[in-house]
Design a protein around this motif. Structure first.
Motif, PDB file in Angstrom:
ATOM      1  N   ARG A  62       0.839  -1.210   0.000  1.00 14.46           N
ATOM      2  CA  ARG A  62       0.000   0.000   0.000  1.00 14.46           C
ATOM      3  C   ARG A  62       0.867   1.251   0.000  1.00 14.46           C
ATOM      4  NH1 ARG A  62      -5.307   1.552   1.241  1.00 14.46           N
ATOM      5  NH2 ARG A  62      -5.418   3.589   2.241  1.00 14.46           N
ATOM      6  N   ILE A  63       1.964   1.225   0.743  1.00 17.57           N
ATOM      7  CA  ILE A  63       2.866   2.377   0.785  1.00 17.57           C
ATOM      8  C   ILE A  63       3.501   2.594  -0.583  1.00 17.57           C
ATOM      9  CG2 ILE A  63       4.999   3.254   1.793  1.00 17.57           C
ATOM     10  CD1 ILE A  63       4.175   1.835   4.383  1.00 17.57           C
ATOM     11  N   ALA A  64       3.940   1.504  -1.222  1.00 20.29           N
ATOM     12  CA  ALA A  64       4.549   1.621  -2.549  1.00 20.29           C
ATOM     13  C   ALA A  64       3.538   2.133  -3.565  1.00 20.29           C
ATOM     14  CB  ALA A  64       5.105   0.267  -2.981  1.00 20.29           C
ATOM     15  N   ASP A  65       2.297   1.666  -3.477  1.00 24.43           N
ATOM     16  CA  ASP A  65       1.261   2.130  -4.393  1.00 24.43           C
ATOM     17  C   ASP A  65       0.980   3.612  -4.187  1.00 24.43           C
ATOM     18  OD1 ASP A  65      -0.797   1.742  -6.386  1.00 24.43           O
ATOM     19  OD2 ASP A  65      -2.239   1.920  -4.727  1.00 24.43           O
ATOM     20  N   ALA A  66       0.906   4.048  -2.942  1.00 24.74           N
ATOM     21  CA  ALA A  66       0.675   5.469  -2.661  1.00 24.74           C
ATOM     22  C   ALA A  66       1.841   6.315  -3.138  1.00 24.74           C
ATOM     23  CB  ALA A  66       0.444   5.673  -1.167  1.00 24.74           C
ATOM     24  N   ALA A  67       3.058   5.803  -3.017  1.00 22.21           N
ATOM     25  CA  ALA A  67       4.226   6.555  -3.476  1.00 22.21           C
ATOM     26  C   ALA A  67       4.192   6.727  -4.991  1.00 22.21           C
ATOM     27  CB  ALA A  67       5.504   5.837  -3.045  1.00 22.21           C
ATOM     28  N   ARG A  68       3.770   5.680  -5.713  1.00 15.34           N
ATOM     29  CA  ARG A  68       3.728   5.785  -7.175  1.00 15.34           C
ATOM     30  C   ARG A  68       2.572   6.661  -7.645  1.00 15.34           C
ATOM     31  NH1 ARG A  68       5.241   0.441  -6.767  1.00 15.34           N
ATOM     32  NH2 ARG A  68       3.100  -0.285  -6.851  1.00 15.34           N
ATOM     33  N   THR A  69       1.379   6.491  -7.064  1.00 16.88           N
ATOM     34  CA  THR A  69       0.203   7.192  -7.584  1.00 16.88           C
ATOM     35  C   THR A  69       0.082   8.613  -7.041  1.00 16.88           C
ATOM     36  OG1 THR A  69      -1.180   6.218  -5.850  1.00 16.88           O
ATOM     37  CG2 THR A  69      -1.071   5.061  -7.971  1.00 16.88           C
ATOM     38  N   MET A  73       6.346   9.046  -7.391  1.00 21.03           N
ATOM     39  CA  MET A  73       7.715   8.592  -7.170  1.00 21.03           C
ATOM     40  C   MET A  73       7.995   7.388  -8.061  1.00 21.03           C
ATOM     41  SD  MET A  73       7.868   8.892  -3.044  1.00 21.03           S
ATOM     42  CE  MET A  73       9.610   8.996  -2.827  1.00 21.03           C
ATOM     43  N   THR A  74       9.250   7.228  -8.441  1.00 21.78           N
ATOM     44  CA  THR A  74       9.649   6.089  -9.268  1.00 21.78           C
ATOM     45  C   THR A  74      10.752   5.328  -8.549  1.00 21.78           C
ATOM     46  OG1 THR A  74      11.277   7.424 -10.428  1.00 21.78           O
ATOM     47  CG2 THR A  74       9.083   7.276 -11.411  1.00 21.78           C
ATOM     48  N   PRO A  75      10.907   4.045  -8.869  1.00 20.82           N
ATOM     49  CA  PRO A  75      11.977   3.274  -8.225  1.00 20.82           C
ATOM     50  C   PRO A  75      13.346   3.784  -8.653  1.00 20.82           C
ATOM     51  CG  PRO A  75      10.424   1.819  -9.369  1.00 20.82           C
ATOM     52  CD  PRO A  75      10.049   3.218  -9.694  1.00 20.82           C
TER      53      PRO A  75
END
Length: 107
Positions: A62-69, A73-75
């Protein structure tokens, strides 16, 4: 006999008023106790809901999804990484020399 009857009547009235007052106080305390129990149940429900929300919000997916959307943010990619040259970190202090030989010993 008249005084004794009057005294007993007055004592009976005081006992009756005391009984009514005690019953009223008991009912008032019972209602307050029931309200406190209902509030406790509601707080337990809220606590469980908040624990569930905290566990779901803390999941890494969920944190990674929020960071992307939301944060766009990108890896990190090795080709886009910039290294700084010329930055020198201070070396840790050298260890103290070995302890001197004890007195009274001959070399």
């Amino acid at each position: 006999m008249n005084r004794l009857t009057f005294f007993l009547l007055a004592a009976l009235m005081l006992c009756a008023l005391s009984l009514v007052s005690a019953q009223h106080q008991a009912r008032t305390l019972f209602v307050a106790h029931e309200r406190a129990q209902a509030e406790e149940k509601q707080l337990d429900i809220d606590w469980s809901r908040l624990q569930y929300q905290q566990s779901s919000l803390g999941k890494s997916a969920r944190i990674a999804d929020a960071a992307r959307t939301q944060l766009k943010m990108t890896p990190v990619l090795p080709g886009r990484t910039q290294y700084l040259a010329g930055v020198v970190l201070d070396a840790p202090p050298a260890s103290a020399p070995a302890a001197a030989a004890p007195e009274g010993s001959k070399p």
